[in-house]
Design an enzyme around this catalytic site. Structure first.
Site, PDB file in Angstrom:
ATOM      1  N   ASP A 114       0.851  -1.184   0.000  1.00 18.69           N
ATOM      2  CA  ASP A 114       0.000   0.000   0.000  1.00 18.69           C
ATOM      3  C   ASP A 114       0.889   1.236   0.000  1.00 18.69           C
ATOM      4  O   ASP A 114       1.459   1.615   1.024  1.00 18.69           O
ATOM      5  CB  ASP A 114      -0.897  -0.027   1.241  1.00 18.69           C
ATOM      6  CG  ASP A 114      -1.936   1.080   1.242  1.00 18.69           C
ATOM      7  OD1 ASP A 114      -1.554   2.256   1.062  1.00 18.69           O
ATOM      8  OD2 ASP A 114      -3.125   0.785   1.439  1.00 18.69           O
ATOM      9  N   LEU A 115       0.995   1.871  -1.168  1.00 16.34           N
ATOM     10  CA  LEU A 115       1.946   2.969  -1.341  1.00 16.34           C
ATOM     11  C   LEU A 115       1.211   4.301  -1.364  1.00 16.34           C
ATOM     12  O   LEU A 115       0.427   4.578  -2.276  1.00 16.34           O
ATOM     13  CB  LEU A 115       2.751   2.775  -2.623  1.00 16.34           C
ATOM     14  CG  LEU A 115       3.484   1.429  -2.747  1.00 16.34           C
ATOM     15  CD1 LEU A 115       4.270   1.383  -4.052  1.00 16.34           C
ATOM     16  CD2 LEU A 115       4.396   1.195  -1.551  1.00 16.34           C
ATOM     17  N   GLU A 116       1.476   5.107  -0.359  1.00 17.57           N
ATOM     18  CA  GLU A 116       0.867   6.425  -0.237  1.00 17.57           C
ATOM     19  C   GLU A 116       1.919   7.395   0.282  1.00 17.57           C
ATOM     20  O   GLU A 116       2.934   6.984   0.844  1.00 17.57           O
ATOM     21  CB  GLU A 116      -0.324   6.388   0.714  1.00 17.57           C
ATOM     22  CG  GLU A 116      -1.381   5.348   0.377  1.00 17.57           C
ATOM     23  CD  GLU A 116      -2.518   5.320   1.372  1.00 17.57           C
ATOM     24  OE1 GLU A 116      -3.126   6.389   1.614  1.00 17.57           O
ATOM     25  OE2 GLU A 116      -2.797   4.233   1.931  1.00 17.57           O
ATOM     26  N   GLY A 117       1.682   8.670   0.117  1.00 23.38           N
ATOM     27  CA  GLY A 117       2.590   9.682   0.650  1.00 23.38           C
ATOM     28  C   GLY A 117       4.003   9.482   0.157  1.00 23.38           C
ATOM     29  O   GLY A 117       4.262   9.250  -1.029  1.00 23.38           O
TER      30      GLY A 117
END
Length: 503
Positions: free
Chosen positions: A145-148
């Protein structure tokens, strides 16, 4: 087969009927649902006692870099793997879930903390950190889960891709497979540039991606005024499908449209979203599920199982997102069951799939005799709204264009002047205009002004004016029927001619 499905299957700019075996391969992997569970959220959610089949498989979140040692995996920086076993009784609860037939996926990353690759810069230690989680929980599927910063840090992206490639190859050599899903933010226009870069890094490194899971939530200003959450989500999924097809093609792997759909997942934020005016309703869930089933997407998730219940009377501010309830009146219904309707597969099945090139671009020659519109040509100029045929598909120009291939693979819709309308249908023929003798109506004149309902002849073809116009040639009516002020008349429309006069 619905027109919506036909349009999706032909969405590569070339004839969409891919090899039968490719379609069968995509359909062989039954789609699955697994809702996210926030392991460290309070109150603790009893995922080990699922209320229904829709909740028996779970995505445990989030494994992140430890505070003291960025190469040590932790649950939300609060617990090491060993500490979670003691403080949360996590290992025992997972064993209980397994006894009841449930499966788990472990998710790395999330928004609030550092994904392992962001903080751990040692390649070997990074791979070992991922391996430690996979081994301890005996998972066959992981979720990144890739965010920011986890999404925007390109150096971390390279480290992550290499570590996952190495781990996946290591497992494959040992006779086991590891399915890898990327979970990425999305808007109705599709993946962001950082998102497409993340996919490209994985493919370039040689990672065999099981798929890309789209966070269909928190659209903000990208959602059109009046657009429902279901409509925005369906548009986002469709846009990302085009992007993923292009990314695989650029990486040297040609996939059929059906197979690309099987590599797409959807994760709505149920009920109240972080954006105050965005609420994903029960009706939105039904509509997204219907679209997902029609397209045969590979995975459905939701954020989160912790929240899949109405809030109690003590929770007053429903616009403030809760970790433990949805913020809307669900009654006895559950989002997991609505979104998971028809998703009968299991996560472990995705680990057995190996991605191979399968789509074959056909050398299609468009025949004017079986095309409803003019055939696109590199030398031609096409006004906004003009429809053309190319590789047995109909495209419409979004603005004036010359020399732009209608099926040129692009990552973003704004990069091409063409919109794919759909395939040329069986039995279509060019429009055959009615012709009348000279003098039946006045010949069209470029300088003349015409009122609504005026009739003229243009090259022998009768036309009627839809509104006041001057200088608009009837020649454009065939390719731009909506934008042209002229509509060609059929035999039934033409007023009988008596004594050489109309009427």
């Amino acid at each position: 087969m619905s027109l919506l499905l036909i349009a999706a299957l032909t969405g590569g700019g070339y004839l969409g009927w891919q090899r039968w075996s490719a379609a069968q391969a995509a359909e062989a992997n039954d789609p699955w649902i697994a809702g996210y569970v926030d392991v460290t959220a309070t109150p603790s959610f009893a995922f080990e006692a699922p209320a229904s089949k829709a909740g028996r498989d779970v995505v445990l979140s989030f494994i992140v870099a430890g505070k003291d040692d960025p190469c040590e995996p932790s649950w939300g920086t609060a617990y090491t793997l060993a500490e979670a076993s003691e403080a949360l009784d996590l290992d025992r609860r997972l064993a209980r879930l397994e006894q009841l037939g449930g499966q788990i996926v472990v998710s790395f990353g999330g928004l609030l903390n550092d994904e392992l690759a962001t903080g751990c810069t040692d390649p070997g230690a990074l791979r070992d950190a991922y391996a430690a989680v996979v081994d301890r929980y005996r998972v066959t599927t992981i979720d990144l889960d890739l965010e920011g910063e986890g999404l925007t840090d390109t150096a971390a992206g390279h480290r992550r891709a290499e570590a996952i490639r190495s781990l996946q190859a290591q497992r494959r050599e040992a006779g086991t497979e590891l399915a890898v899903w990327l979970t990425l933010p999305v808007s109705p226009a599709g993946l962001t540039e950082d998102g497409t870069t993340a996919v490209s890094l994985m493919l370039s490194a040689g990672v065999d991606l099981a798929g890309v899971n789209l966070m269909t939530m928190d659209y903000g200003s990208s959602r059109a005024e009046g657009q429902s959450m279901a409509e925005a989500s369906i548009q986002a999924l469709t846009s990302a499908h085009r992007q993923l097809s292009t990314l695989y093609s650029r990486a040297g792997t040609e996939l059929s449209a059906a197979t690309v759909w099987s590599k797409i997942g959807a994760t709505p934020m149920i009920g109240q979203n972080d954006v105050s005016d965005e609420v994903f309703s029960l009706d939105d869930a039904r509509k997204v599920n219907a679209f997902a089933r029609e397209m045969k997407i590979g995975r459905m998730s939701l954020w989160s199982l912790n929240r899949d219940a109405p809030c109690g009377s003590n929770y007053v501010d429903l616009k403030r997102v809760s970790d433990a309830c949805s913020g809307i009146d669900q009654g006895d219904l559950r989002f997991a069951e609505l979104l998971g309707d028809g998703f009968i597969g299991r996560p472990e099945a995705s680990a057995t799939a190996v991605t191979m090139s399968e789509a074959q671009k056909e050398n299609v020659v468009d025949d004017p005799a079986t095309s409803p519109y003019v055939i696109w040509s590199e030398e031609g100029s096409f006004l906004e709204g003009t429809k053309v045929v190319w590789h047995r598909n109909v495209y419409q120009a979004k603005w004036w264009t010359r020399g732009d291939l209608p099926d040129n693979p692009v990552l973003n819709d704004w990069e091409t002047p063409w919109t794919l309308v759909g395939p040329v249908l069986p039995g279509e023929r060019p429009f055959e205009a009615t012709t009348l003798p000279a003098g039946t109506y006045p010949d069209w004149a470029g300088l003349a002004a015409y009122e609504k309902s005026d009739r003229v002849l243009f090259e022998g073809v009768p036309y009627e004016s839809k509104w006041w116009n001057q200088g608009d040639s009837p020649a454009a009516a065939a390719s731009d029927p909506d934008g042209s002020p002229w509509i060609p008349l059929t035999e039934d429309d033409v007023i009988p001619v008596r004594d050489g006069r109309v009427g």
